[in-house]
Design a protein around this motif. Structure first.
Motif, PDB file in Angstrom:
ATOM      1  N   SER A 183     -88.649  38.058  12.955  1.00 54.98           N
ATOM      2  CA  SER A 183     -87.610  38.481  13.898  1.00 54.98           C
ATOM      3  C   SER A 183     -87.890  38.079  15.340  1.00 54.98           C
ATOM      4  CB  SER A 183     -87.354  39.971  13.792  1.00 54.98           C
ATOM      5  OG  SER A 183     -88.510  40.707  14.088  1.00 54.98           O
ATOM      6  N   LYS A 184     -89.103  38.289  15.821  1.00 56.64           N
ATOM      7  CA  LYS A 184     -89.392  37.959  17.222  1.00 56.64           C
ATOM      8  C   LYS A 184     -89.232  36.468  17.481  1.00 56.64           C
ATOM      9  CE  LYS A 184     -92.855  38.034  20.859  1.00 56.64           C
ATOM     10  NZ  LYS A 184     -92.390  36.760  21.361  1.00 56.64           N
ATOM     11  N   ASP A 185     -89.816  35.626  16.615  1.00 50.66           N
ATOM     12  CA  ASP A 185     -89.708  34.178  16.799  1.00 50.66           C
ATOM     13  C   ASP A 185     -88.263  33.708  16.694  1.00 50.66           C
ATOM     14  OD1 ASP A 185     -92.434  34.077  17.103  1.00 50.66           O
ATOM     15  OD2 ASP A 185     -92.832  33.320  15.093  1.00 50.66           O
ATOM     16  N   PHE A 186     -87.511  34.281  15.766  1.00 50.74           N
ATOM     17  CA  PHE A 186     -86.119  33.888  15.584  1.00 50.74           C
ATOM     18  C   PHE A 186     -85.284  34.269  16.805  1.00 50.74           C
ATOM     19  CE2 PHE A 186     -81.791  34.480  13.904  1.00 50.74           C
ATOM     20  CZ  PHE A 186     -81.579  33.193  13.425  1.00 50.74           C
ATOM     21  N   ILE A 187     -85.477  35.475  17.302  1.00 50.04           N
ATOM     22  CA  ILE A 187     -84.740  35.913  18.498  1.00 50.04           C
ATOM     23  C   ILE A 187     -85.105  35.045  19.697  1.00 50.04           C
ATOM     24  CG2 ILE A 187     -84.392  37.834  20.125  1.00 50.04           C
ATOM     25  CD1 ILE A 187     -83.062  38.234  17.348  1.00 50.04           C
ATOM     26  N   ASP A 188     -86.381  34.716  19.841  1.00 47.57           N
ATOM     27  CA  ASP A 188     -86.802  33.830  20.929  1.00 47.57           C
ATOM     28  C   ASP A 188     -86.118  32.474  20.828  1.00 47.57           C
ATOM     29  OD1 ASP A 188     -88.448  35.813  21.911  1.00 47.57           O
ATOM     30  OD2 ASP A 188     -90.304  34.928  21.149  1.00 47.57           O
ATOM     31  N   LEU A 189     -86.000  31.969  19.618  1.00 45.14           N
ATOM     32  CA  LEU A 189     -85.383  30.654  19.402  1.00 45.14           C
ATOM     33  C   LEU A 189     -83.896  30.683  19.764  1.00 45.14           C
ATOM     34  CD1 LEU A 189     -85.681  27.750  18.298  1.00 45.14           C
ATOM     35  CD2 LEU A 189     -85.026  28.669  16.081  1.00 45.14           C
ATOM     36  N   ILE A 190     -83.177  31.688  19.335  1.00 47.13           N
ATOM     37  CA  ILE A 190     -81.740  31.712  19.609  1.00 47.13           C
ATOM     38  C   ILE A 190     -81.433  32.068  21.058  1.00 47.13           C
ATOM     39  CG2 ILE A 190     -81.072  32.123  17.221  1.00 47.13           C
ATOM     40  CD1 ILE A 190     -80.544  35.011  17.932  1.00 47.13           C
ATOM     41  N   ASN A 191     -82.387  32.636  21.758  1.00 49.74           N
ATOM     42  CA  ASN A 191     -82.178  32.978  23.172  1.00 49.74           C
ATOM     43  C   ASN A 191     -82.615  31.867  24.120  1.00 49.74           C
ATOM     44  OD1 ASN A 191     -80.966  35.485  22.853  1.00 49.74           O
ATOM     45  ND2 ASN A 191     -82.935  36.505  22.639  1.00 49.74           N
ATOM     46  N   LYS A 192     -83.032  30.735  23.594  1.00 50.93           N
ATOM     47  CA  LYS A 192     -83.458  29.617  24.456  1.00 50.93           C
ATOM     48  C   LYS A 192     -82.341  29.140  25.338  1.00 50.93           C
ATOM     49  CE  LYS A 192     -87.212  27.092  22.430  1.00 50.93           C
ATOM     50  NZ  LYS A 192     -87.595  25.851  21.804  1.00 50.93           N
ATOM     51  N   TYR A 236     -85.256  23.438  14.912  1.00 53.41           N
ATOM     52  CA  TYR A 236     -85.297  23.667  13.468  1.00 53.41           C
ATOM     53  C   TYR A 236     -86.158  24.895  13.215  1.00 53.41           C
ATOM     54  CZ  TYR A 236     -86.356  23.042   8.542  1.00 53.41           C
ATOM     55  OH  TYR A 236     -86.507  23.238   7.206  1.00 53.41           O
ATOM     56  N   PHE A 237     -85.594  25.872  12.529  1.00 52.20           N
ATOM     57  CA  PHE A 237     -86.332  27.085  12.213  1.00 52.20           C
ATOM     58  C   PHE A 237     -86.869  26.949  10.795  1.00 52.20           C
ATOM     59  CE2 PHE A 237     -86.945  31.486  10.957  1.00 52.20           C
ATOM     60  CZ  PHE A 237     -87.631  31.968  12.062  1.00 52.20           C
TER      61      PHE A 237
END
Length: 73
Positions: A64-73, A18-19
């Protein structure tokens, strides 16, 4: 119970990340939320919670950094 709280519960049950955008806008400890972007534009266009273009660009810089990290899990 807020919609965000319900979404958090559902995402946990489904084992889906959950973001939480609110954690980037609000400080729960201080009970304060940002109202303006870094160039003094309102984050929310109105009481419906819609974001303006200035707010979208501002929030993108913050998340942006946290979101990209989340989708790249």
């Amino acid at each position: 119970v807020s919609k965000n709280y319900k979404l958090k519960i559902i995402s946990k049950k489904l084992n889906v990340d959950y973001f939480d955008l609110n954690k980037y806008i609000c400080d729960d400890n201080l009970k304060r939320c940002k109202v303006l972007t870094d160039n003094n534009k309102h984050i929310m266009l109105n009481s419906t919670g819609h974001l303006g273009n200035d707010a979208i660009n501002y929030l993108y810089k913050i998340i942006s950094k946290d979101f990209i990290d989340l989708i790249n899990k």
